[in-house]
Design a protein around this motif. Sequence first.
Motif, mmCIF file in Angstrom:
data_model
loop_
_atom_site.group_PDB
_atom_site.id
_atom_site.type_symbol
_atom_site.label_atom_id
_atom_site.label_comp_id
_atom_site.label_asym_id
_atom_site.label_seq_id
_atom_site.Cartn_x
_atom_site.Cartn_y
_atom_site.Cartn_z
ATOM 1 N N SER A 1 -4.372 7.171 0.338
ATOM 2 C CA SER A 1 -4.348 5.775 0.774
ATOM 3 C C SER A 1 -4.853 5.646 2.209
ATOM 4 O O SER A 1 -5.501 4.661 2.562
ATOM 5 C CB SER A 1 -2.929 5.192 0.654
ATOM 6 N N ALA B 1 -7.746 3.135 2.230
ATOM 7 C CA ALA B 1 -7.366 1.825 2.756
ATOM 8 C C ALA B 1 -7.689 1.644 4.235
ATOM 9 O O ALA B 1 -7.910 0.516 4.681
ATOM 10 C CB ALA B 1 -5.875 1.579 2.523
ATOM 11 N N VAL C 1 -2.903 4.004 -4.207
ATOM 12 C CA VAL C 1 -3.374 3.277 -3.021
ATOM 13 C C VAL C 1 -2.758 1.871 -3.019
ATOM 14 O O VAL C 1 -1.691 1.662 -2.488
ATOM 15 C CB VAL C 1 -4.914 3.225 -2.966
ATOM 16 N N ASN C 2 -3.433 0.909 -3.622
ATOM 17 C CA ASN C 2 -2.886 -0.444 -3.731
ATOM 18 C C ASN C 2 -2.034 -0.558 -4.995
ATOM 19 O O ASN C 2 -2.468 -0.111 -6.061
ATOM 20 C CB ASN C 2 -4.013 -1.476 -3.816
ATOM 21 N N LEU D 1 0.832 -1.200 0.000
ATOM 22 C CA LEU D 1 0.000 0.000 0.000
ATOM 23 C C LEU D 1 0.865 1.247 0.000
ATOM 24 O O LEU D 1 1.846 1.340 0.749
ATOM 25 C CB LEU D 1 -0.911 0.016 1.232
ATOM 26 N N ASN D 2 0.519 2.197 -0.831
ATOM 27 C CA ASN D 2 1.219 3.477 -0.889
ATOM 28 C C ASN D 2 0.946 4.275 0.391
ATOM 29 O O ASN D 2 -0.045 4.036 1.080
ATOM 30 C CB ASN D 2 0.756 4.252 -2.119
#
Length: 232
Positions: A157, A161, A222-223, A151-152
Motif C-alpha cells: 500500500s 498509494a 491497498v484500498n 487504506l491498508n
Amino acid sequence: MLNADPQELSKFGDLAHRWWDPDGEFRPLHQINPLRLDWIAALAALPNHDVIDVGCGGGILAESMAQRGARVTGIDLSVKPLKVAQLHAMESGVAVDYREIAAEALAEERPSSADVVTCMEMLEHVPDPGSVVRACATLVKPGGWVFFSTLNRNPKSFLFAIVGAEYVLKMLPKGTHEYAKFIRPSELSRWVREAGLEVHEFKGMEFNPLTKRYWLSGDTSVNYMVACRRPR
C-alpha cells in the motif's frame, strides 16, 4: 477537543475549489464513486431512507446517494469543501443537508437516527479513527448499515498509494496520505466490533494504471471498504 487534524482540514480546504473538477486532484474520487455507490446500494436501501455521510468533503458521494432517493445529511469539519458541496447541490438541484459538525457531536445529538451511515476515505485523516467508528455506530439505527473505506498499512500500500499515486502517476497531490495513519483490516474490524457493529463484508478496490480502470475485488491489500450492521 475535536477529533480533527488542523493540517488535514487546511489541506483539503485549499483544494476545495477543485472538488468537482473530474480531471483535477479529486479525479480518483469521481472515478471510484459509481463503484462504491452501487456496492452500498446493493446492500442497503437508499430510496426514502435517512443517510449520514461522515467526512463528506465536497459532496461527491452524498449528492449521488441523494440522487438515488436518499435523505442525506453530509457532515465535515473542513469549511471550504462544505461550501463547495452546498453550492454544487444548489446548482444541480439535489437536496442534501450539509453541516459543519463532528461525527461525535452529531452522535450525541442524533443517536440511532440513520438507516445508513457512510464514512469513506476519512478514517486515515483523523487522530482517533476508533472514535469516529464509535460515533458512526451510535448514529445508525438497529438493523442499519455502516460503510467505511480506507487504506491498508503494508509495504504494497505504501508503494501503490503513496509512491505510485502521489509521486509517479501524480493522481493525487503529494502529501495527501501519511503511511503511519493507514489502517489494517484487523484494526478496523476490532474497532467495529468494540463499537457494537457486526462485520458483514470486506471489499477491495483495485486500479490498472495502463487502462485507468478501477474495479472491486477480494484484494484488500491497498484500498478497501467494509460493510457493517448494527444488530437489531
